[in-house]
Design a protein around this motif. Structure first.
Motif, PDB file in Angstrom:
ATOM      1  N   ALA A 175     -18.614   7.969  26.791  1.00  0.00           N
ATOM      2  CA  ALA A 175     -18.991   9.538  26.643  1.00  0.00           C
ATOM      3  C   ALA A 175     -17.473  10.397  25.650  1.00  0.00           C
ATOM      4  O   ALA A 175     -18.180  11.103  24.745  1.00  0.00           O
ATOM      5  CB  ALA A 175     -19.033  10.102  27.766  1.00  0.00           C
ATOM      6  N   LEU A 176     -16.747   9.788  25.826  1.00  0.00           N
ATOM      7  CA  LEU A 176     -15.552  10.386  25.321  1.00  0.00           C
ATOM      8  C   LEU A 176     -15.585   9.905  23.632  1.00  0.00           C
ATOM      9  O   LEU A 176     -15.308  10.866  22.735  1.00  0.00           O
ATOM     10  CB  LEU A 176     -14.123   9.736  25.888  1.00  0.00           C
ATOM     11  N   LEU A 177     -16.030   8.856  23.348  1.00  0.00           N
ATOM     12  CA  LEU A 177     -16.058   8.221  22.100  1.00  0.00           C
ATOM     13  C   LEU A 177     -17.275   8.881  21.305  1.00  0.00           C
ATOM     14  O   LEU A 177     -17.319   8.591  20.130  1.00  0.00           O
ATOM     15  CB  LEU A 177     -15.952   6.833  21.999  1.00  0.00           C
ATOM     16  N   THR A 178     -18.414   9.281  21.966  1.00  0.00           N
ATOM     17  CA  THR A 178     -19.504   9.365  21.393  1.00  0.00           C
ATOM     18  C   THR A 178     -19.626  10.999  20.806  1.00  0.00           C
ATOM     19  O   THR A 178     -19.066  11.972  21.300  1.00  0.00           O
ATOM     20  CB  THR A 178     -20.806   9.505  22.314  1.00  0.00           C
ATOM     21  N   THR A 179     -19.831  11.058  19.481  1.00  0.00           N
ATOM     22  CA  THR A 179     -19.980  12.451  18.883  1.00  0.00           C
ATOM     23  C   THR A 179     -21.400  13.023  18.850  1.00  0.00           C
ATOM     24  O   THR A 179     -21.532  14.387  18.505  1.00  0.00           O
ATOM     25  CB  THR A 179     -19.422  12.439  17.483  1.00  0.00           C
ATOM     26  N   GLY A 180     -22.346  12.465  18.896  1.00  0.00           N
ATOM     27  CA  GLY A 180     -23.653  12.552  18.719  1.00  0.00           C
ATOM     28  C   GLY A 180     -24.304  12.794  20.085  1.00  0.00           C
ATOM     29  O   GLY A 180     -23.488  12.995  21.177  1.00  0.00           O
ATOM     30  N   GLY A 181     -25.656  12.871  20.325  1.00  0.00           N
ATOM     31  CA  GLY A 181     -26.409  13.062  21.471  1.00  0.00           C
ATOM     32  C   GLY A 181     -26.428  12.017  22.126  1.00  0.00           C
ATOM     33  O   GLY A 181     -26.527  12.017  23.500  1.00  0.00           O
ATOM     34  N   LEU A 182     -26.587  10.782  21.684  1.00  0.00           N
ATOM     35  CA  LEU A 182     -27.040   9.487  22.534  1.00  0.00           C
ATOM     36  C   LEU A 182     -25.711   8.483  22.469  1.00  0.00           C
ATOM     37  O   LEU A 182     -25.190   8.445  21.315  1.00  0.00           O
ATOM     38  CB  LEU A 182     -28.077   8.848  21.911  1.00  0.00           C
ATOM     39  N   ILE A 183     -25.633   7.791  23.648  1.00  0.00           N
ATOM     40  CA  ILE A 183     -24.595   6.868  23.633  1.00  0.00           C
ATOM     41  C   ILE A 183     -24.974   5.471  22.881  1.00  0.00           C
ATOM     42  O   ILE A 183     -26.246   5.107  23.196  1.00  0.00           O
ATOM     43  CB  ILE A 183     -24.325   6.262  25.136  1.00  0.00           C
ATOM     44  N   SER A 184     -24.434   5.231  21.915  1.00  0.00           N
ATOM     45  CA  SER A 184     -24.686   3.970  21.152  1.00  0.00           C
ATOM     46  C   SER A 184     -23.948   2.692  21.557  1.00  0.00           C
ATOM     47  O   SER A 184     -22.816   2.913  22.153  1.00  0.00           O
ATOM     48  CB  SER A 184     -24.321   4.209  19.656  1.00  0.00           C
ATOM     49  N   LYS A 185     -24.289   1.484  21.003  1.00  0.00           N
ATOM     50  CA  LYS A 185     -23.546   0.368  21.280  1.00  0.00           C
ATOM     51  C   LYS A 185     -22.308   0.367  20.761  1.00  0.00           C
ATOM     52  O   LYS A 185     -21.291  -0.297  21.361  1.00  0.00           O
ATOM     53  CB  LYS A 185     -24.400  -0.930  20.443  1.00  0.00           C
ATOM     54  N   ASN A 186     -21.950   1.197  19.560  1.00  0.00           N
ATOM     55  CA  ASN A 186     -20.570   1.158  19.150  1.00  0.00           C
ATOM     56  C   ASN A 186     -19.469   1.765  20.194  1.00  0.00           C
ATOM     57  O   ASN A 186     -18.255   1.740  19.827  1.00  0.00           O
ATOM     58  CB  ASN A 186     -20.574   1.922  17.828  1.00  0.00           C
ATOM     59  N   ALA A 187     -19.942   2.645  21.009  1.00  0.00           N
ATOM     60  CA  ALA A 187     -19.059   3.040  22.178  1.00  0.00           C
ATOM     61  C   ALA A 187     -18.804   2.403  23.141  1.00  0.00           C
ATOM     62  O   ALA A 187     -18.016   2.834  24.187  1.00  0.00           O
ATOM     63  CB  ALA A 187     -19.824   4.577  22.614  1.00  0.00           C
ATOM     64  N   LEU A 188     -19.409   1.086  23.238  1.00  0.00           N
ATOM     65  CA  LEU A 188     -19.208   0.236  24.482  1.00  0.00           C
ATOM     66  C   LEU A 188     -18.058  -0.599  24.292  1.00  0.00           C
ATOM     67  O   LEU A 188     -17.754  -1.020  23.183  1.00  0.00           O
ATOM     68  CB  LEU A 188     -20.476  -0.460  24.779  1.00  0.00           C
ATOM     69  N   PRO A 189     -17.446  -1.141  25.397  1.00  0.00           N
ATOM     70  CA  PRO A 189     -16.229  -1.926  25.318  1.00  0.00           C
ATOM     71  C   PRO A 189     -16.794  -3.315  24.838  1.00  0.00           C
ATOM     72  O   PRO A 189     -17.968  -3.448  25.134  1.00  0.00           O
ATOM     73  CB  PRO A 189     -15.596  -2.042  26.694  1.00  0.00           C
ATOM     74  N   TRP A 190     -15.970  -4.165  24.445  1.00  0.00           N
ATOM     75  CA  TRP A 190     -16.496  -5.605  23.769  1.00  0.00           C
ATOM     76  C   TRP A 190     -16.986  -6.376  25.094  1.00  0.00           C
ATOM     77  O   TRP A 190     -18.056  -7.080  24.621  1.00  0.00           O
ATOM     78  CB  TRP A 190     -15.097  -6.131  23.203  1.00  0.00           C
ATOM     79  N   GLU A 191     -16.661  -6.511  26.069  1.00  0.00           N
ATOM     80  CA  GLU A 191     -17.252  -7.293  27.018  1.00  0.00           C
ATOM     81  C   GLU A 191     -18.667  -7.013  27.337  1.00  0.00           C
ATOM     82  O   GLU A 191     -19.289  -7.894  27.956  1.00  0.00           O
ATOM     83  CB  GLU A 191     -16.284  -7.245  28.285  1.00  0.00           C
ATOM     84  N   ILE A 192     -18.934  -5.786  27.496  1.00  0.00           N
ATOM     85  CA  ILE A 192     -20.524  -5.445  27.431  1.00  0.00           C
ATOM     86  C   ILE A 192     -21.238  -6.015  26.249  1.00  0.00           C
ATOM     87  O   ILE A 192     -22.052  -6.479  26.556  1.00  0.00           O
ATOM     88  CB  ILE A 192     -20.653  -3.934  27.578  1.00  0.00           C
ATOM     89  N   VAL A 193     -20.555  -5.614  25.190  1.00  0.00           N
ATOM     90  CA  VAL A 193     -21.613  -6.086  23.894  1.00  0.00           C
ATOM     91  C   VAL A 193     -21.476  -7.467  23.789  1.00  0.00           C
ATOM     92  O   VAL A 193     -22.631  -7.933  22.981  1.00  0.00           O
ATOM     93  CB  VAL A 193     -20.796  -5.434  22.577  1.00  0.00           C
ATOM     94  N   SER A 194     -20.451  -8.115  24.098  1.00  0.00           N
ATOM     95  CA  SER A 194     -20.511  -9.681  23.972  1.00  0.00           C
ATOM     96  C   SER A 194     -21.309 -10.433  24.722  1.00  0.00           C
ATOM     97  O   SER A 194     -21.780 -11.744  24.387  1.00  0.00           O
ATOM     98  CB  SER A 194     -18.967 -10.159  23.798  1.00  0.00           C
ATOM     99  N   GLY A 195     -22.045  -9.944  25.553  1.00  0.00           N
ATOM    100  CA  GLY A 195     -22.849 -10.722  26.469  1.00  0.00           C
ATOM    101  C   GLY A 195     -22.652 -10.651  28.177  1.00  0.00           C
ATOM    102  O   GLY A 195     -21.550  -9.935  28.434  1.00  0.00           O
ATOM    103  N   PRO A 196     -23.401 -11.339  28.810  1.00  0.00           N
ATOM    104  CA  PRO A 196     -23.333 -11.131  30.362  1.00  0.00           C
ATOM    105  C   PRO A 196     -22.152 -11.593  30.876  1.00  0.00           C
ATOM    106  O   PRO A 196     -21.395 -11.189  31.898  1.00  0.00           O
ATOM    107  CB  PRO A 196     -24.576 -12.078  30.921  1.00  0.00           C
ATOM    108  N   GLY A 197     -21.549 -12.804  30.243  1.00  0.00           N
ATOM    109  CA  GLY A 197     -20.367 -13.069  30.777  1.00  0.00           C
ATOM    110  C   GLY A 197     -20.440 -14.121  32.148  1.00  0.00           C
ATOM    111  O   GLY A 197     -21.634 -14.216  32.581  1.00  0.00           O
ATOM    112  N   PRO A 198     -19.421 -14.438  32.562  1.00  0.00           N
ATOM    113  CA  PRO A 198     -19.484 -15.421  33.757  1.00  0.00           C
ATOM    114  C   PRO A 198     -19.883 -14.571  35.006  1.00  0.00           C
ATOM    115  O   PRO A 198     -19.837 -13.604  35.210  1.00  0.00           O
ATOM    116  CB  PRO A 198     -18.099 -16.010  33.959  1.00  0.00           C
TER     117      PRO A 198
END
Length: 295
Positions: free
Chosen positions: A245-268
């Motif tokens: 939310a802090l990084l978002t400038t538009g109305g919708l939260i996008s993938k670019n505002a998420l940390p790498w561990e969320i974007v990179s996949g489910p993880g262990p």
């Protein structure tokens, strides 16, 4: 200073919200059933699942709701500090005791004392705690005067206390004193139907805090949330959304505002939930409204 918190009953109840998952509905039903009693309760759950929120909510629905709710994190205390925090001390009883100090049993008198990560308490302190529970009396460290304790004790652990006493880490008699009732909070990864609900809940909270207009999440973002394992559970989820939310400038939260561990996949996968090794309460409870806890 030790991590001690004094909270109101309404604070715990206000963090409840509607959910869909069967597991959290069961938790809510158990809370409503056990709250009016004076039973001690063991609250099990992984880190970040909201064990303290459950404890506050039990207090908030109890007859003690207008008295103090006091929380102590036992995981960060030395033996000396743990005894002093719980029972208080008199001036000069140990190095650094420059004045008399009221303990948590006095602070929480008439109310509820919540001991988080109780398995980490030193054995000497466990012995003293057992005496207080049995006799409802205690003495300050270094003192001779006995005081009466009218306190309901709720405890939390991310490990099975029965396993802890079998391993010699926790007193068996203290375990049985605490184990009048137990509640297990399911991890977020087993509550995927609640993820969109919590996402909106946390986003609305954060938008209000930041005074921003945020409309929601892009579809791809919600799919990533559903696929991720959330090892830090709701605490991690809330932090991810606050950052986005802090990084978002538009109305919708996008993938670019998420940390790498969320974007990179489910993880262990995270460690197996304590529910697989703990005893569960199976007492029937009355059917309640379709509600679930922010746990």
């Amino acid at each position: 200073n030790a991590p001690v918190k004094n909270s109101t009953a309404e604070e715990g109840k206000s963090q409840f919200m509607v959910g869909k998952s069967a597991g959290i509905k069961e938790v809510y039903q158990q809370i409503k059933t056990i709250a009016p009693t004076n039973y001690s309760v063991i609250i099990y759950g992984e880190s970040g699942t909201g064990k303290e929120v459950v404890a506050k909510t039990i207090h908030g629905y109890s007859d003690r709701k207008n008295k103090p709710f006091v929380a102590l994190d036992c995981g960060t205390l030395s033996k000396e500090l743990a005894a002093s925090e719980m029972f208080g001390h008199v001036k000069g009883s140990f190095t650094g005791a420059l004045s008399d100090k009221e303990g948590l049993f006095e602070t929480a008198n008439g109310g509820t004392l919540f001991l988080d990560e109780v398995a980490n308490l030193p054995m000497d302190v466990q012995v003293a705690l057992l005496r207080v529970i049995q006799e409802r009396k205690f003495k300050r460290v270094g003192g001779n005067k006995e005081s009466t304790a009218d306190v309901r004790i709720l405890v939390a652990s991310n490990e099975n206390l029965k396993d802890a006493y079998c391993a010699g880490k926790f007193r068996e008699d203290l375990y049985h004193r605490f184990n009048e009732f137990s509640i297990h909070i399911p991890p977020l990864r087993s509550r995927t139907e609640d993820i969109p609900i919590f996402a909106k809940f946390f986003l609305d909270q954060t938008a209000a805090e930041l005074n921003k207009n945020l409309d929601g999440f892009e579809e791809e973002v919600m799919q990533l949330f559903l696929e991720y394992n959330w090892p830090g559970n709701l605490r991690e989820f809330r932090n991810v959304i606050r950052r986005a939310a802090l990084l978002t400038t538009g109305g919708l939260i996008s993938k670019n505002a998420l940390p790498w561990e969320i974007v990179s996949g489910p993880g262990p996968e995270s460690a197996a939930p304590v529910a697989t090794v703990m005893e569960r309460n199976t007492a029937p409870v009355a059917a309640l409204k379709d509600a679930a806890a922010f746990a």
